[in-house]
Scaffold this active site. Structure first.
Site, short mmCIF file in Angstrom:
data_model
loop_
_atom_site.label_atom_id
_atom_site.label_comp_id
_atom_site.label_asym_id
_atom_site.label_seq_id
_atom_site.Cartn_x
_atom_site.Cartn_y
_atom_site.Cartn_z
N GLU A 45 17.26 14.54 9.90
CA GLU A 45 17.84 13.19 9.74
C GLU A 45 19.35 13.20 9.93
O GLU A 45 20.02 14.17 9.59
CB GLU A 45 17.51 12.62 8.35
CG GLU A 45 16.03 12.46 8.07
CD GLU A 45 15.34 11.46 8.99
OE1 GLU A 45 16.04 10.72 9.72
OE2 GLU A 45 14.09 11.44 8.98
N GLY A 46 19.87 12.09 10.42
CA GLY A 46 21.31 11.96 10.66
C GLY A 46 22.07 11.47 9.43
O GLY A 46 21.48 11.17 8.39
N PHE A 47 23.37 11.37 9.60
CA PHE A 47 24.30 11.01 8.53
C PHE A 47 23.94 9.68 7.87
O PHE A 47 23.98 9.54 6.65
CB PHE A 47 25.68 10.90 9.19
CG PHE A 47 26.85 10.78 8.25
CD1 PHE A 47 26.82 11.31 6.97
CD2 PHE A 47 28.02 10.16 8.69
CE1 PHE A 47 27.92 11.22 6.14
CE2 PHE A 47 29.13 10.06 7.86
CZ PHE A 47 29.08 10.59 6.59
N HIS A 279 29.40 -1.28 18.27
CA HIS A 279 28.85 0.07 18.15
C HIS A 279 27.87 0.27 19.29
O HIS A 279 26.81 -0.34 19.33
CB HIS A 279 28.14 0.29 16.80
CG HIS A 279 27.45 1.62 16.76
ND1 HIS A 279 26.15 1.79 16.37
CD2 HIS A 279 27.92 2.86 17.12
CE1 HIS A 279 25.83 3.09 16.48
NE2 HIS A 279 26.88 3.75 16.93
N LEU A 280 28.27 1.13 20.20
CA LEU A 280 27.49 1.37 21.42
C LEU A 280 26.85 2.74 21.31
O LEU A 280 27.47 3.77 21.57
CB LEU A 280 28.45 1.32 22.62
CG LEU A 280 27.84 1.55 23.99
CD1 LEU A 280 26.95 0.39 24.40
CD2 LEU A 280 28.95 1.75 25.02
N ARG A 281 25.57 2.75 20.91
CA ARG A 281 24.87 4.02 20.69
C ARG A 281 24.29 4.47 22.01
O ARG A 281 23.61 3.69 22.70
CB ARG A 281 23.79 3.77 19.64
CG ARG A 281 23.05 4.99 19.17
CD ARG A 281 23.87 5.87 18.25
NE ARG A 281 22.98 6.76 17.52
CZ ARG A 281 22.47 7.89 18.03
NH1 ARG A 281 22.80 8.26 19.26
NH2 ARG A 281 21.64 8.62 17.31
N ASP A 360 35.36 5.11 12.59
CA ASP A 360 34.76 4.14 13.52
C ASP A 360 34.06 3.01 12.74
O ASP A 360 34.19 1.84 13.08
CB ASP A 360 33.73 4.83 14.43
CG ASP A 360 34.37 5.47 15.65
OD1 ASP A 360 35.57 5.21 15.90
OD2 ASP A 360 33.67 6.21 16.37
N1 LIG Z 1 32.15 8.78 15.77
C1 LIG Z 1 30.99 8.21 16.12
N2 LIG Z 1 29.87 8.91 16.01
C2 LIG Z 1 28.71 8.29 16.36
C3 LIG Z 1 28.69 6.96 16.83
N3 LIG Z 1 27.40 6.65 17.08
C4 LIG Z 1 26.67 7.74 16.76
N4 LIG Z 1 27.46 8.75 16.34
C5 LIG Z 1 27.08 10.10 15.91
O1 LIG Z 1 25.70 10.23 16.01
C6 LIG Z 1 25.09 10.20 14.74
C7 LIG Z 1 23.99 9.17 14.78
O2 LIG Z 1 23.05 9.51 13.88
P1 LIG Z 1 22.68 8.57 12.66
O3 LIG Z 1 23.79 8.63 11.69
O4 LIG Z 1 21.35 9.06 12.26
O5 LIG Z 1 22.54 7.09 13.23
P2 LIG Z 1 21.43 6.54 14.25
O6 LIG Z 1 20.77 7.72 14.88
O7 LIG Z 1 22.20 5.70 15.21
O8 LIG Z 1 20.44 5.75 13.45
C8 LIG Z 1 26.16 9.80 13.74
O9 LIG Z 1 25.99 10.33 12.48
C9 LIG Z 1 27.41 10.30 14.44
O10 LIG Z 1 27.59 11.66 14.19
C10 LIG Z 1 29.91 6.26 16.92
O11 LIG Z 1 29.98 5.10 17.29
N5 LIG Z 1 31.03 6.92 16.56
MG LIG Z 2 19.42 9.04 13.40
#
Ligand SMILES: Nc1nc2c(ncn2[C@@H]2O[C@H](COP(=O)(O)OP(=O)(O)O)[C@@H](O)[C@H]2O)c(=O)[nH]1
Ligand SMILES: [Mg+2]
Length: 417
Positions: A45-47, A279-281, A360
Site C-alpha cells: 500500500e502507498g502513503f 493532481h495529475l496522477r 504538493d
Molecule cells: N510528490 C508527488 N508524489 C506523488 C504525486 N502523485 C503520486 N505521487 C507518489 O506516488 C504515490 C502514490 O501512491 P498513493 O499515496 O498510494 O496514492 P494513489 O496510488 O494515487 O492512490 C504517493 O505516495 C507519492 O509518493 C504527486 O502529485 N506529487
Molecule cells: Mg496507491
C-alpha cells in the site's frame, strides 16, 4: 480573623473539589496500566491509503479508551514502492510529516522508536488480520475467528524460546503469542478481542483489513483533523505559495487556529490563492486505470477551461509524471504561468519523497480551484484537507476525465463536526 478563616475554608473547599476531580480522571484511565497498540499495513500500500488506515486504528484506540488506557504506537514510514528517491530501508518517524501534538489531541500516540526505547522490540501478542479464505459466503455479518494464516507472515517461530520473531520497520520485533485472525468487520469489531486479553501490548498486522467504524462521521473527521502536517513542511509550502502563487492565509481566508479542535470554518469561508491546482496522477495509473487517465493534451484542455472560467492565470501541478511530461504539459499551457515544486537536495535528503508529496498536497489544498485524478487516494487526501479549510464543494470534488465518454465526478464526502 473571621475573613481569613472564611478565605482559608474557601481554599480548603477548592482543594477538595480539585482532589475530587483528580480522582475522577484517575478512575477513567490515567491510573490504569498503559497498554500499547502497534499496527502494520500491507507492504504494497502507498502513503495515502496508510494515512486512511491510521484513522481507522486511531478510532479503535479511541473506542478502547472509553474504558481502558491504550497508547497507539506509530509505525514509521518507509520502503514504499513509489518512493524512488528515498533509500530503501530508510524509515521516517511520524514527526517528519505530521504534528504529533495535534495527533495527541485525539488519541495518545507514540513513535515506534520511543516505544522501542522503553520496551525493546517486545510485544505480548500479535494478531495478523486477513479475510476469510472462503469469502463472504453471501451474508455479511461482523465476525472474527482464529484461522490458519492464508499468506506468508513476517514472523517465524523460535523453537528455542517458544516465541515468534519478526522483522518489521528494519527492526526485530518479538512476540510471545501469535495468531492469524480472519475478520470481516469494522475497527470496533476488534474491541472484544483486544479488551479480553490481559496483555500489555498487541500488534495488529494488516490493519487495512478492517473498515472505518463510521466513514465520514464525526469521529472520522476528528481523527482526520488531528492529522495536521509537520510545521517545517507547512512553512516550506507557505514560502512557495507566497513566492510564486501570491497566496497566503490572510489574503486567501484560510487562517486556522493553533488547536484543530477550535477551527470550524463555515463552508465557503475559504477563498484560496489565485491559482488552479491539479493532481495529475500518471505512472502506474496509466496502466491500471488507462481509460480514466487523460492524455496530456486532454488534460491541458480541461485545465484551460477552468482557468478561463475562474479567470486565473496560474496553475500549480502536483504530479508523479516524469520531467519530460511536465515540460510537455507546460508547453501545452504556454499562455499561462505553470508551477511545480522542485525540492532542494537538502530538502530531499531530510524528508524524501514523503516530504515532497506533502508539500504538493498542501499547495493543492490552498488553491482557488482543485481538480484531481480518478480514484487516487493522493487526491482524496487533498479533498479532505480542503473540506477542513472550508472551501466551497464545487471547487474541491473534481477530477480529470480520460477517454471514457462517461466521466463520473468524485463523491462529495463533506465534513461533519
Ligand atoms: N510528490 C508527488 N508524489 C506523488 C504525486 N502523485 C503520486 N505521487 C507518489 O506516488 C504515490 C502514490 O501512491 P498513493 O499515496 O498510494 O496514492 P494513489 O496510488 O494515487 O492512490 C504517493 O505516495 C507519492 O509518493 C504527486 O502529485 N506529487
Ligand atoms: Mg496507491
Amino acid at each position: 480573623m473571621k475573613f481569613a478563616t472564611a478565605v482559608g475554608l474557601l481554599f480548603l473547599l477548592q482543594g477538595l473539589i480539585a482532589l475530587g476531580s483528580l480522582d475522577e480522571t484517575c478512575e477513567i484511565g490515567a491510573s490504569r496500566t498503559k497498554k500499547y497498540l502497534l499496527y502494520t499495513v500491507n507492504p504494497g500500500e502507498g502513503f495515502n491509503l496508510r494515512r486512511d488506515v491510521y484513522l481507522r486504528v486511531a478510532n479503535l484506540v479511541r473506542k478502547l479508551n472509553e474504558v481502558d488506557n491504550w497508547v497507539l504506537v506509530l509505525p514509521p514510514w518507509g520502503n514504499f514502492y513509489h518512493w524512488k528517491n528515498t533509500k530503501r530501508n530508510k524509515y521516517f518517524p511520524w514527526s517528519s510529516f505530521f504534528d504529533l501534538s495535534s495527533l495527541n489531541r485525539w488519541v495518545p500516540a507514540l513513535e515506534l522508536e520511543d516505544y522501542i526505547k522503553e520496551h525493546g522490540g517486545a510485544v505480548d501478542t500479535t494478531f495478523i488480520l486477513q479475510h476469510y479464505a472462503e469469502g463472504w459466503s453471501g451474508n455479511w455479518e461482523e465476525k472474527y475467528d482464529e484461522r490458519p494464516c492464508n499468506e506468508q507472515v513476517p514472523f517465524t517461530h523460535n523453537d528455542g524460546n517458544g516465541q515468534w520473531d519478526g522483522h518489521l520497520w528494519g527492526t526485530q520485533i518479538t512476540t510471545k503469542n501469535f495468531s492469524c485472525i480472519s475478520i470481516q468487520g469494522h475497527a470496533s469489531t476488534l474491541v472484544p478481542l483486544l479488551s479480553k486479553t490481559d496483555v500489555r501490548s498487541v500488534l495488529v498486522g494488516r490493519a487495512e483489513t478492517i473498515l472505518h467504524d463510521e466513514f465520514g462521521g464525526t469521529w472520522f473527521w476528528s481523527a482526520r483533523r488531528s492529522m495536521r502536517f509537520a510545521r517545517h513542511l507547512v512553512a516550506e509550502a507557505n514560502r512557495f505559495r507566497k513566492e510564486f502563487l501570491d497566496s497566503d492565509d490572510a489574503r486567501d481566508q484560510t487562517e486556522i487556529t493553533e488547536d484543530w479542535r477550535d477551527t470550524k470554518p463555515k463552508r465557503g469561508a475559504a477563498k484560496g490563492g489565485p491559482y488552479l491546482s491539479v493532481h495529475l496522477r500518471r505512472r502506474d495509473f496509466i496502466y491500471a486505470r488507462g481509460d480514466e487517465v487523460p492524455s496530456l493534451t486532454k488534460a491541458a484542455k480541461q485545465l484551460e477551461k477552468i482557468l478561463k472560467s475562474y479567470d486565473l492565470n496560474k496553475v500549480f501541478i502536483a504530479t508523479d509524471a516524469s520531467l519530460d511530461e511536465i515540460e510537455e504539459l507546460k508547453l501545452k499551457l504556454n499562455k499561462y504561468e505553470v508551477y511545480y515544486y522542485s525540492p532542494s537536495p537538502e530538502f530531499l535528503n531530510l524528508w524524501g519523497d514523503g516530504g515532497i508529496a506533502i508539500i504538493d498536497q498542501i499547495i493543492c489544498s490552498y488553491a482557488r480551484f482543485f481538480i484531481g485524478s480518478y480514484e487516487s487516494t493522493f487526491s482524496f487526501r487533498i479533498q479532505e484537507e480542503r473540506e477542513i479549510l472550508g472551501f466551497p464543494v464545487e471547487t474541491t470534488f473534481n477530477r480529470l476525465c480520460g477517454k471514457k465518454k462517461k466521466c463520473e465526478q468524485p463523491a462529495k464526502w463533506k465534513i461533519v463536526y
